[in-house]
Design a protein around this motif. Structure first.
Motif, mmCIF file in Angstrom:
data_model
loop_
_atom_site.group_PDB
_atom_site.id
_atom_site.type_symbol
_atom_site.label_atom_id
_atom_site.label_comp_id
_atom_site.label_asym_id
_atom_site.label_seq_id
_atom_site.Cartn_x
_atom_site.Cartn_y
_atom_site.Cartn_z
ATOM 1 N N UNK A 100 -3.422 0.331 -10.485
ATOM 2 C CA UNK A 100 -2.501 -0.349 -9.612
ATOM 3 C C UNK A 100 -3.079 -1.204 -8.500
ATOM 4 N N UNK A 101 -2.777 -2.460 -8.043
ATOM 5 C CA UNK A 101 -3.196 -3.191 -6.999
ATOM 6 C C UNK A 101 -2.309 -4.216 -6.331
ATOM 7 N N UNK A 117 -4.199 -1.160 -0.986
ATOM 8 C CA UNK A 117 -5.468 -1.134 -2.051
ATOM 9 C C UNK A 117 -6.375 -0.138 -1.457
ATOM 10 N N UNK A 118 -6.617 -0.056 -0.020
ATOM 11 C CA UNK A 118 -7.468 0.930 0.536
ATOM 12 C C UNK A 118 -6.734 2.189 1.007
ATOM 13 N N UNK A 166 -6.442 -14.508 -1.099
ATOM 14 C CA UNK A 166 -7.220 -14.368 0.049
ATOM 15 C C UNK A 166 -7.523 -12.976 0.345
ATOM 16 N N UNK A 167 -6.542 -12.247 -0.026
ATOM 17 C CA UNK A 167 -6.707 -10.830 0.515
ATOM 18 C C UNK A 167 -7.283 -9.766 -0.631
ATOM 19 N N UNK A 168 -7.299 -10.330 -1.660
ATOM 20 C CA UNK A 168 -7.829 -9.321 -2.921
ATOM 21 C C UNK A 168 -9.124 -8.568 -2.749
ATOM 22 N N UNK A 169 -9.914 -9.680 -2.742
ATOM 23 C CA UNK A 169 -11.586 -9.069 -3.035
ATOM 24 C C UNK A 169 -11.784 -8.214 -1.431
ATOM 25 N N UNK A 170 -11.577 -8.961 -0.611
ATOM 26 C CA UNK A 170 -11.834 -7.982 0.782
ATOM 27 C C UNK A 170 -11.121 -6.801 0.801
ATOM 28 N N UNK A 173 -12.860 -4.195 -1.589
ATOM 29 C CA UNK A 173 -14.165 -3.614 -0.651
ATOM 30 C C UNK A 173 -13.937 -2.577 -0.023
ATOM 31 N N UNK A 174 -12.844 -2.659 0.830
ATOM 32 C CA UNK A 174 -12.163 -1.586 1.623
ATOM 33 C C UNK A 174 -11.973 -0.430 0.817
ATOM 34 N N UNK A 175 -11.107 -0.652 -0.378
ATOM 35 C CA UNK A 175 -10.943 0.366 -1.068
ATOM 36 C C UNK A 175 -12.013 1.276 -1.802
ATOM 37 N N UNK A 176 -13.075 0.310 -2.235
ATOM 38 C CA UNK A 176 -14.248 1.124 -2.621
ATOM 39 C C UNK A 176 -14.925 1.967 -1.413
ATOM 40 N N UNK A 177 -14.900 1.827 -0.376
ATOM 41 C CA UNK A 177 -15.301 2.550 0.859
ATOM 42 C C UNK A 177 -14.317 3.693 0.905
ATOM 43 N N UNK A 178 -13.230 3.508 0.970
ATOM 44 C CA UNK A 178 -12.349 4.643 0.819
ATOM 45 C C UNK A 178 -12.643 5.668 -0.171
#
Length: 328
Positions: A100-101, A117-118, A166-170, A173-178
């Motif tokens: 989900x995203x 997402x994050x 605009x918000x998706x990739x940004x 990246x935050x979600x990967x960090x989480x």
């Protein structure tokens, strides 16, 4: 950490990468899947449900979306993973597969994208911290575009979708960090898989292009041509996901989840148009998403090459009447 996986035979297909003789399969597992109303996860649920207990969690806002999943054997849970209290859900899932995203073209609501997402992903991981593996579906859109350069997992991150979403990739990246933090903090085996271009009978970028050619409509692409990708057929993305589960760890590996062959969108459109007997009409715009060819070295080290040659996969789309469900 290794998990109980069963080897099963799979019929071979012709193509450059059809020599692999067996794939991994899950049996008798309890699995929670988010985002199962989407093209990518719906196919995965259809393959898992016959041999496992599969619960799918979503808001189910579209009419008939729950019925489609129940028809293939899934149990549906109406809930919002980012907003709702999940304490009433079962505690005994073996795996959580998170697809989900929040992805809204044109939206500039960065706070909402990060919340869903994050932060929502961290909430989901913490709630189901006892799973054997947590699979996080990320995206190759997190890379800084570099034209024809094959992007590897250690390459610079960027925002290739800024002009379109605009918000998706940004927020990914935050979600990967989480995911990395939560995995290490609570000892949750996880894997971060960066999807390139998935496709199959119910959708994906090549199917959008196929639909456009059938209707005589233009195909919109990014001006930095040719637009290279590593498209991955639904049978391959399912099998590689299962095999990647066997490499879930804390901290989690980050791996490109893609086809083993690099091909341009222009080339696959020319190929399918030849089968259709039409001419593709390309329109190039800065508002579209740049190509994202992948370095497959690490994926091959972990789970080997994909099996379906891109021409075979695209031929099936044409001959079997593939269409994008979102256009239905």
């Amino acid at each position: 950490m290794r998990h109980r996986l069963i080897v099963c035979n799979w019929p071979a297909y012709t193509g450059a990468f059809s020599a692999q003789e067996s794939l991994m399969q899950l049996h008798n597992s309890k699995i929670l899947v988010t985002g199962a109303t989407g093209q990518l996860a719906h196919f995965i649920v259809s393959r898992l449900a016959p041999d496992n207990t599969v619960h799918t969690m979503a808001r189910f806002g579209s009419p008939g979306s729950m019925d489609k999943l129940e028809a293939i054997g899934a149990t549906c849970i109406k809930a919002d993973y980012a907003s709702d209290d999940l304490s009433h859900l079962d505690d005994d899932y073996d795996y959580v597969l998170h697809f989900a995203t929040y992805q809204v073209p044109g939206s500039e609501d960065f706070e909402e994208a990060i919340r869903v997402n994050a932060v929502g992903t961290g909430k989901l991981m913490h709630r189901f911290a006892r799973v054997k593996a947590f699979f996080f579906s990320s995206t190759c859109s997190v890379y800084q575009p570099q034209g024809a350069h094959p992007l590897k997992e250690t390459d610079p991150l960027g925002d290739s979708m800024r002009g379109f979403c605009p918000t998706y990739a940004f927020s990914k990246v935050a979600a990967e960090a989480v995911v990395k933090f939560t995995s290490e903090q609570f000892g949750i085996p996880a894997v971060i898989a960066r999807m390139n271009v998935s496709y199959g009978q119910n959708g994906g970028l090549p199917v959008l292009h196929l639909d456009a050619m059938r209707k005589g409509e233009p195909i919109y692409l990014y001006p930095d041509k040719p637009n290279f990708y590593n498209p991955i057929h639904e049978e391959d993305y399912f099998s590689k996901m299962l095999e990647l589960l066997d490499h879930a760890a804390s901290p989690p590996p980050v791996v490109n989840w893609c086809g083993s062959q690099t091909v341009s969108a222009e080339e696959w459109c020319e190929y399918m148009s030849g089968l259709l007997g039409v001419e593709p009409k390309f329109v190039y715009s800065d508002q579209m998403i740049p190509g994202s060819p992948c370095d497959t070295t690490f994926m091959h080290e972990l789970v080997g090459e994909t099996r379906i040659d891109w021409r075979e996969g695209m031929r099936r789309l044409v001959e079997e009447g593939a269409h994008d469900d979102r256009a239905a």
